[in-house]
Design a protein around this motif. Structure first.
Motif, PDB file in Angstrom:
ATOM      1  N   LYS A 159       0.811  -1.216   0.000  1.00  0.00           N
ATOM      2  CA  LYS A 159       0.000   0.000   0.000  1.00  0.00           C
ATOM      3  C   LYS A 159       0.847   1.268   0.000  1.00  0.00           C
ATOM      4  O   LYS A 159       0.413   2.313  -0.456  1.00  0.00           O
ATOM      5  CB  LYS A 159      -0.940  -0.002   1.214  1.00  0.00           C
ATOM      6  N   LYS A 160       2.070   1.169   0.532  1.00  0.00           N
ATOM      7  CA  LYS A 160       2.896   2.371   0.634  1.00  0.00           C
ATOM      8  C   LYS A 160       4.372   2.026   0.497  1.00  0.00           C
ATOM      9  O   LYS A 160       4.837   1.056   1.090  1.00  0.00           O
ATOM     10  CB  LYS A 160       2.653   3.071   1.978  1.00  0.00           C
ATOM     11  N   GLN A 161       5.091   2.845  -0.273  1.00  0.00           N
ATOM     12  CA  GLN A 161       6.535   2.718  -0.382  1.00  0.00           C
ATOM     13  C   GLN A 161       7.182   4.010   0.113  1.00  0.00           C
ATOM     14  O   GLN A 161       6.776   5.102  -0.272  1.00  0.00           O
ATOM     15  CB  GLN A 161       6.961   2.460  -1.835  1.00  0.00           C
ATOM     16  N   SER A 162       8.167   3.875   0.984  1.00  0.00           N
ATOM     17  CA  SER A 162       8.848   5.042   1.539  1.00  0.00           C
ATOM     18  C   SER A 162      10.317   4.703   1.753  1.00  0.00           C
ATOM     19  O   SER A 162      10.801   3.666   1.289  1.00  0.00           O
ATOM     20  CB  SER A 162       8.186   5.478   2.857  1.00  0.00           C
ATOM     21  N   VAL A 163      11.037   5.559   2.448  1.00  0.00           N
ATOM     22  CA  VAL A 163      12.453   5.335   2.737  1.00  0.00           C
ATOM     23  C   VAL A 163      12.657   5.326   4.245  1.00  0.00           C
ATOM     24  O   VAL A 163      12.237   6.257   4.950  1.00  0.00           O
ATOM     25  CB  VAL A 163      13.334   6.425   2.092  1.00  0.00           C
ATOM     26  N   HIS A 164      13.294   4.284   4.743  1.00  0.00           N
ATOM     27  CA  HIS A 164      13.611   4.174   6.163  1.00  0.00           C
ATOM     28  C   HIS A 164      15.049   4.620   6.382  1.00  0.00           C
ATOM     29  O   HIS A 164      15.959   4.189   5.675  1.00  0.00           O
ATOM     30  CB  HIS A 164      13.430   2.733   6.638  1.00  0.00           C
ATOM     31  N   GLU A 165      15.264   5.509   7.341  1.00  0.00           N
ATOM     32  CA  GLU A 165      16.601   6.012   7.634  1.00  0.00           C
ATOM     33  C   GLU A 165      16.994   5.679   9.065  1.00  0.00           C
ATOM     34  O   GLU A 165      16.181   5.797   9.989  1.00  0.00           O
ATOM     35  CB  GLU A 165      16.665   7.528   7.444  1.00  0.00           C
ATOM     36  N   THR A 166      18.238   5.250   9.226  1.00  0.00           N
ATOM     37  CA  THR A 166      18.767   4.974  10.555  1.00  0.00           C
ATOM     38  C   THR A 166      20.271   5.204  10.536  1.00  0.00           C
ATOM     39  O   THR A 166      20.889   5.238   9.472  1.00  0.00           O
ATOM     40  CB  THR A 166      18.459   3.519  10.983  1.00  0.00           C
ATOM     41  N   TRP A 167      20.850   5.378  11.716  1.00  0.00           N
ATOM     42  CA  TRP A 167      22.295   5.609  11.800  1.00  0.00           C
ATOM     43  C   TRP A 167      23.047   4.290  11.855  1.00  0.00           C
ATOM     44  O   TRP A 167      22.637   3.347  12.528  1.00  0.00           O
ATOM     45  CB  TRP A 167      22.635   6.445  13.025  1.00  0.00           C
ATOM     46  N   LYS A 216      35.290   3.749  10.729  1.00  0.00           N
ATOM     47  CA  LYS A 216      34.087   3.461  11.525  1.00  0.00           C
ATOM     48  C   LYS A 216      33.263   4.720  11.764  1.00  0.00           C
ATOM     49  O   LYS A 216      32.623   4.884  12.807  1.00  0.00           O
ATOM     50  CB  LYS A 216      34.465   2.827  12.870  1.00  0.00           C
ATOM     51  N   ALA A 217      33.292   5.622  10.813  1.00  0.00           N
ATOM     52  CA  ALA A 217      32.560   6.884  10.961  1.00  0.00           C
ATOM     53  C   ALA A 217      31.048   6.637  10.846  1.00  0.00           C
ATOM     54  O   ALA A 217      30.606   5.792  10.070  1.00  0.00           O
ATOM     55  CB  ALA A 217      32.995   7.865   9.877  1.00  0.00           C
ATOM     56  N   PRO A 218      30.258   7.354  11.631  1.00  0.00           N
ATOM     57  CA  PRO A 218      28.807   7.173  11.551  1.00  0.00           C
ATOM     58  C   PRO A 218      28.257   7.667  10.214  1.00  0.00           C
ATOM     59  O   PRO A 218      28.785   8.604   9.616  1.00  0.00           O
ATOM     60  CB  PRO A 218      28.280   8.020  12.714  1.00  0.00           C
ATOM     61  N   LYS A 219      27.207   7.015   9.756  1.00  0.00           N
ATOM     62  CA  LYS A 219      26.570   7.427   8.508  1.00  0.00           C
ATOM     63  C   LYS A 219      25.090   7.065   8.571  1.00  0.00           C
ATOM     64  O   LYS A 219      24.665   6.229   9.379  1.00  0.00           O
ATOM     65  CB  LYS A 219      27.213   6.743   7.317  1.00  0.00           C
ATOM     66  N   ILE A 220      24.301   7.696   7.721  1.00  0.00           N
ATOM     67  CA  ILE A 220      22.875   7.386   7.643  1.00  0.00           C
ATOM     68  C   ILE A 220      22.677   6.265   6.631  1.00  0.00           C
ATOM     69  O   ILE A 220      23.151   6.352   5.493  1.00  0.00           O
ATOM     70  CB  ILE A 220      22.061   8.629   7.243  1.00  0.00           C
ATOM     71  N   ILE A 221      21.990   5.248   7.051  1.00  0.00           N
ATOM     72  CA  ILE A 221      21.669   4.123   6.162  1.00  0.00           C
ATOM     73  C   ILE A 221      20.230   4.290   5.694  1.00  0.00           C
ATOM     74  O   ILE A 221      19.309   4.381   6.513  1.00  0.00           O
ATOM     75  CB  ILE A 221      21.835   2.778   6.884  1.00  0.00           C
ATOM     76  N   ARG A 222      20.047   4.346   4.383  1.00  0.00           N
ATOM     77  CA  ARG A 222      18.720   4.514   3.799  1.00  0.00           C
ATOM     78  C   ARG A 222      18.310   3.224   3.093  1.00  0.00           C
ATOM     79  O   ARG A 222      19.067   2.685   2.294  1.00  0.00           O
ATOM     80  CB  ARG A 222      18.716   5.690   2.810  1.00  0.00           C
ATOM     81  N   GLY A 245      15.887  -6.642   4.994  1.00  0.00           N
ATOM     82  CA  GLY A 245      16.853  -6.007   5.867  1.00  0.00           C
ATOM     83  C   GLY A 245      16.339  -5.801   7.282  1.00  0.00           C
ATOM     84  O   GLY A 245      15.145  -5.611   7.493  1.00  0.00           O
ATOM     85  N   TRP A 246      17.247  -5.850   8.242  1.00  0.00           N
ATOM     86  CA  TRP A 246      16.959  -5.637   9.672  1.00  0.00           C
ATOM     87  C   TRP A 246      15.761  -6.459  10.136  1.00  0.00           C
ATOM     88  O   TRP A 246      14.904  -6.008  10.866  1.00  0.00           O
ATOM     89  CB  TRP A 246      16.740  -4.151   9.947  1.00  0.00           C
ATOM     90  N   ARG A 247      15.715  -7.701   9.683  1.00  0.00           N
ATOM     91  CA  ARG A 247      14.652  -8.632  10.065  1.00  0.00           C
ATOM     92  C   ARG A 247      14.926  -9.175  11.465  1.00  0.00           C
ATOM     93  O   ARG A 247      15.979  -8.932  12.047  1.00  0.00           O
ATOM     94  CB  ARG A 247      14.559  -9.777   9.061  1.00  0.00           C
ATOM     95  N   LYS A 248      13.979  -9.945  11.970  1.00  0.00           N
ATOM     96  CA  LYS A 248      14.081 -10.458  13.339  1.00  0.00           C
ATOM     97  C   LYS A 248      15.316 -11.339  13.522  1.00  0.00           C
ATOM     98  O   LYS A 248      15.967 -11.306  14.572  1.00  0.00           O
ATOM     99  CB  LYS A 248      12.820 -11.235  13.705  1.00  0.00           C
ATOM    100  N   GLN A 249      15.641 -12.121  12.506  1.00  0.00           N
ATOM    101  CA  GLN A 249      16.821 -12.980  12.577  1.00  0.00           C
ATOM    102  C   GLN A 249      18.090 -12.172  12.836  1.00  0.00           C
ATOM    103  O   GLN A 249      19.036 -12.647  13.463  1.00  0.00           O
ATOM    104  CB  GLN A 249      16.957 -13.775  11.277  1.00  0.00           C
ATOM    105  N   LYS A 250      18.103 -10.918  12.345  1.00  0.00           N
ATOM    106  CA  LYS A 250      19.262 -10.047  12.489  1.00  0.00           C
ATOM    107  C   LYS A 250      19.108  -9.054  13.643  1.00  0.00           C
ATOM    108  O   LYS A 250      19.850  -8.084  13.725  1.00  0.00           O
ATOM    109  CB  LYS A 250      19.487  -9.273  11.186  1.00  0.00           C
ATOM    110  N   GLY A 251      18.146  -9.309  14.517  1.00  0.00           N
ATOM    111  CA  GLY A 251      17.977  -8.449  15.683  1.00  0.00           C
ATOM    112  C   GLY A 251      17.071  -7.255  15.456  1.00  0.00           C
ATOM    113  O   GLY A 251      16.954  -6.390  16.327  1.00  0.00           O
ATOM    114  N   GLY A 252      16.428  -7.178  14.286  1.00  0.00           N
ATOM    115  CA  GLY A 252      15.542  -6.060  13.983  1.00  0.00           C
ATOM    116  C   GLY A 252      14.080  -6.406  14.191  1.00  0.00           C
ATOM    117  O   GLY A 252      13.741  -7.441  14.764  1.00  0.00           O
TER     118      GLY A 252
END
Length: 205
Positions: free
Chosen positions: A120-128, A136-142, A182-189
């Motif tokens: 029903k909806k497509q969007s972009v998920h952002e996280t650090w 090892k610099a922080p970055k935004i993962i989209r 991505g970031w599914r339950k198996q991977k702790g998400g």
């Protein structure tokens, strides 16, 4: 002098039946689906680093990089690799009575490479996150995110080794314990969880 003649006896061979059946199962997403397909530029650069070669500069826009993380069917529809569902089923095999990983791996096939999804909806998920390498610099993962998604899986299975009910239960358990994307339950998400909506008994042949 009597000659000895050898006679080859033909023994009866019993062929164990291989009963292949097909089934269509509808899957409904319980939590949003994140896609994280690795693009060919990243794959190529990984190989270049292994071979001590200069990496290719990625000149794509952030929007294009995000779009390139989506799996597509040959006709251009977003989808999920059938192997992702299969992997979850194999991992959940020990939890179902009478099954193990080897039996599921060899007895069940998900038909098709990329399974198309409806949503029903497509969007972009952002996280650090953090960059790979020394910095090892922080970055935004989209990541592309699909909400209220569903799909239909076409399966073929050897009913001599596994029943239709076991296949459906494997999918349902996998949706809760493993998930897809991505970031599914198996991977702790908390993304990519799903459940079986129904099984069309008429499609089992």
């Amino acid at each position: 002098m009597t000659k000895k003649i050898e006679v080859n006896k033909v023994e009866a061979v019993n062929i164990q039946p291989l009963i292949k059946k097909t089934m269509t199962v509808k899957i409904r997403g319980v939590t949003p689906l994140l896609m994280s397909k690795m693009d060919m530029i990243s794959v190529d650069n990984i190989e270049r680093k292994k071979n001590s070669q200069m990496v290719v500069k990625d000149t794509r826009s952030e929007d294009q990089k995000t779009k390139d993380k989506i799996h597509y069917t040959p006709d251009g529809k977003p989808g999920i690799p059938g192997a992702a569902f299969m992997k979850g089923m194999v991992e959940c095999a020990p939890y179902i009575d009478g099954l193990d990983k080897k039996r599921v791996t060899t007895s069940v096939t998900i038909v098709g490479d990329i399974v198309p999804i409806k949503f029903k909806k497509q969007s972009v998920h952002e996280t650090w996150g953090i960059n790979a390498g020394m910095s090892k610099a922080p970055k935004i993962i989209r990541r592309p995110m699909f909400s209220d998604w569903e799909c239909e899986l076409d399966l073929m299975f050897n009913s001599t080794n596994i029943s239709a009910e076991q296949v459906v239960n494997l999918l349902n358990w996998s949706g809760f314990q493993m998930g897809v994307g991505g970031w599914r339950k198996q991977k702790g998400g908390a993304f990519g969880s799903y459940e079986v909506v129904k099984r069309d008994r008429k499609s089992v042949v």
